[in-house]
Design an enzyme around this catalytic site. Sequence first.
Site, short mmCIF file in Angstrom:
data_model
loop_
_atom_site.label_atom_id
_atom_site.label_comp_id
_atom_site.label_asym_id
_atom_site.label_seq_id
_atom_site.Cartn_x
_atom_site.Cartn_y
_atom_site.Cartn_z
N GLY A 208 73.27 -46.24 -101.41
CA GLY A 208 72.77 -45.92 -100.06
C GLY A 208 72.32 -47.12 -99.27
O GLY A 208 73.11 -48.00 -98.94
N LYS B 181 80.22 -45.03 -108.51
CA LYS B 181 79.52 -46.23 -108.01
C LYS B 181 79.55 -47.33 -109.06
O LYS B 181 79.73 -48.51 -108.73
CB LYS B 181 78.08 -45.86 -107.65
CG LYS B 181 78.01 -44.89 -106.47
CD LYS B 181 76.63 -44.26 -106.34
CE LYS B 181 76.56 -43.30 -105.18
NZ LYS B 181 75.39 -42.43 -105.22
N1 HSE Z 1 75.06 -37.69 -103.55
C1 HSE Z 1 74.79 -39.08 -103.58
C2 HSE Z 1 73.44 -39.30 -104.25
C3 HSE Z 1 74.77 -39.62 -102.18
O1 HSE Z 1 72.69 -38.34 -104.41
O2 HSE Z 1 73.15 -40.42 -104.64
C4 HSE Z 1 74.59 -41.11 -102.11
O3 HSE Z 1 75.72 -41.77 -102.56
#
Ligand code: HSE
Length: 430
Positions: free
Chosen positions: A136, A207
Site C-alpha cells: 500500500g 506481493k
Molecule cells: N487486499 C489487500 C490487503 C489490499 O488487504 O493488503 C492491499 O494490497
Amino acid sequence: MPEPFRIGIAGLGTVGVGLVELLQNNAALIHKRAGRELEIVSVSARDRGKNRAVDLTSYEWVDNVMVMADDDRLDAVVELIGGTEGVARGLVSRTLSNGRAVVTANKALLAHHGYELASIAEKNHAPLMCEAAVAGGIPIIKALREGFSANNINAVYGILNGTCNYILTTMRETGQSFEAVLQEAQEKGYAESDPAFDVDGVDAAHKLCLISALAFGVKPEIEQVKTTGITHITAKDILYAQELGYRVKLLGMTRNLRGKIIQTIEPCLVPDEGPMGAVENVFNAVFVEGDFVGDSLSVGRGAGAGPTASAVAADLVDLMRAISVPVFGIPCAAMQEADWGDSGDLTGRFYMHLVVSDKPGVLADVSAIMRDHGVSLEAVAQRGRAPDKPVSIIMSTHKVKQADIQNAARIAADLPMVHTPPCLLRIENI
Ligand code: HSE
Ligand code: NAP
C-alpha cells in the site's frame, strides 16, 4: 508552459475513486512538485450509473477500456480493475505495446505475468509503474529498486496483507469472530474482490514474489511461494500466543540461503514487544536486510483508498518528472530463473497447539513422536482439565529443521486421541 500530463483511469472502485479524490484535492501541490499539471481525460468502470462519491462530470466516460490503450491524447493509463487475465491484462499489454506508460496496483497481474509485461514495456520504451502493488502506502518498490540498489539483499520479511493483519489484531483485541472482522475489513475497502485471496495468503504471495524479483533480480514465480493463510488460526491460538509473549502475524519471507531463494507466506509468532509485533490493524511492515545498509524497517498503511491512491499518484509524479527505471530494477535480459530452495530445509523454533483427549499417556505419546523426529521441546503446557474431553496442549520447540517438525505434526495428527490437525507456527524473533 509544459503540456499537462494526461491520463485515463480504468477502474473506479476503492482505489480508482481514492485516486480521483487525491488528484482533485492535491492538484495544485502535484502541479508544483511535478512542474506540470495533471489532467484526467477519461475514466471507465463497468457500471456507469453507480454513485461513486466523487464528481466525474468533467471527464469522458469510456465504456470499453481498450479505447484508452489506443488514445493518443493520453500519456499514461492507470489500471485499477484487478485480475490476472481478461480486461486488466489486455489493457496493460496493449497500452505498453503502443509505447504508452502504465501505472497499476495489480499485484496479481504482475505476479503471474510480470516478466512478460516488463519485457513488453522495455521493448516499447514504455514505463510500467507499480508502487501500489506492494504494501500500500509504503514506498517499498522504490526503496528496493532505487534506495537499496547498491546492496546485496539477504532477506526481506514483511507483513504484506492489511486485511489479515486487521483480522488478527481485531480478533485479539475484541474477541470478535473471524467472519465478523473479515466483513469489517471488506466494508473498509481493505479486502480483495474475492477475500479468499487475502485470508488464504494468496495476495501476500503475489506481493512476495514481486519483492523477490526486486530484491534478487529473479523472474517472479508465484508457484514458488509456499503459501499458508490464516483461516486455521483460532481465537485460542491468538490467546495462547499472547500468554507466551507473542502475537500472530501473517509473514511473507523471502531469503537467499546460500544461493537458493526460499519464499514463504505463513502465520508466525513474533514477540509482542518487537518491531513486527507492534505493527497492528491495517498496517504493513517490510524489513529488509542488505549487506551495506544493514537492517531497515518501513511501516505504513497497507490497504485502503488513501494509502493505495497515494502510491499510484507517486508513480504518476515520477512519470511527470520523466523518471523511469526498469520494472524490477534491472533490464529483463539480466533477470534470472531462480534456484528455488525448499522451505523444509529451514530451521527455526516452533509453536504447536494440539487438541487432545484429556487421558493419561497422551502427552507421553506426543512427546515420543517429537523425540523420534529429533524435535527438542522447550516447553509443554496443558490448558484446562476435563477428563476424557478435548483439551489444548501447547508446545514450543528449540531450533529444529522445519521438515522434521512438520513430519512429527503429521504423525501426531493421526493419533486417535488427537482431535484436529495440530496448529504449527514458526516463532520468528523479529
Ligand atoms: N487486499 C489487500 C490487503 C489490499 O488487504 O493488503 C492491499 O494490497
Ligand atoms: P474494486 O473496488 O473491486 O474496483 C474495481 C473496479 O474495476 C470497479 O470500479 C469496477 O467497475 C471496475 N471494472 C471491473 N471490470 C471492468 C471492466 N471490464 N472495464 C472497466 N472497469 C471494470 O477493486 P479495488 O479494491 O479498487 O482494487 C483495484 C486494484 O487495486 C486491484 O488490482 C487490487 O488488487 C489493487 N489494490 C487494491 C488495494 C485496496 O486496498 N483495495 C490496495 C492495493 C492494491 P464497477 O465499479 O462498475 O463494478
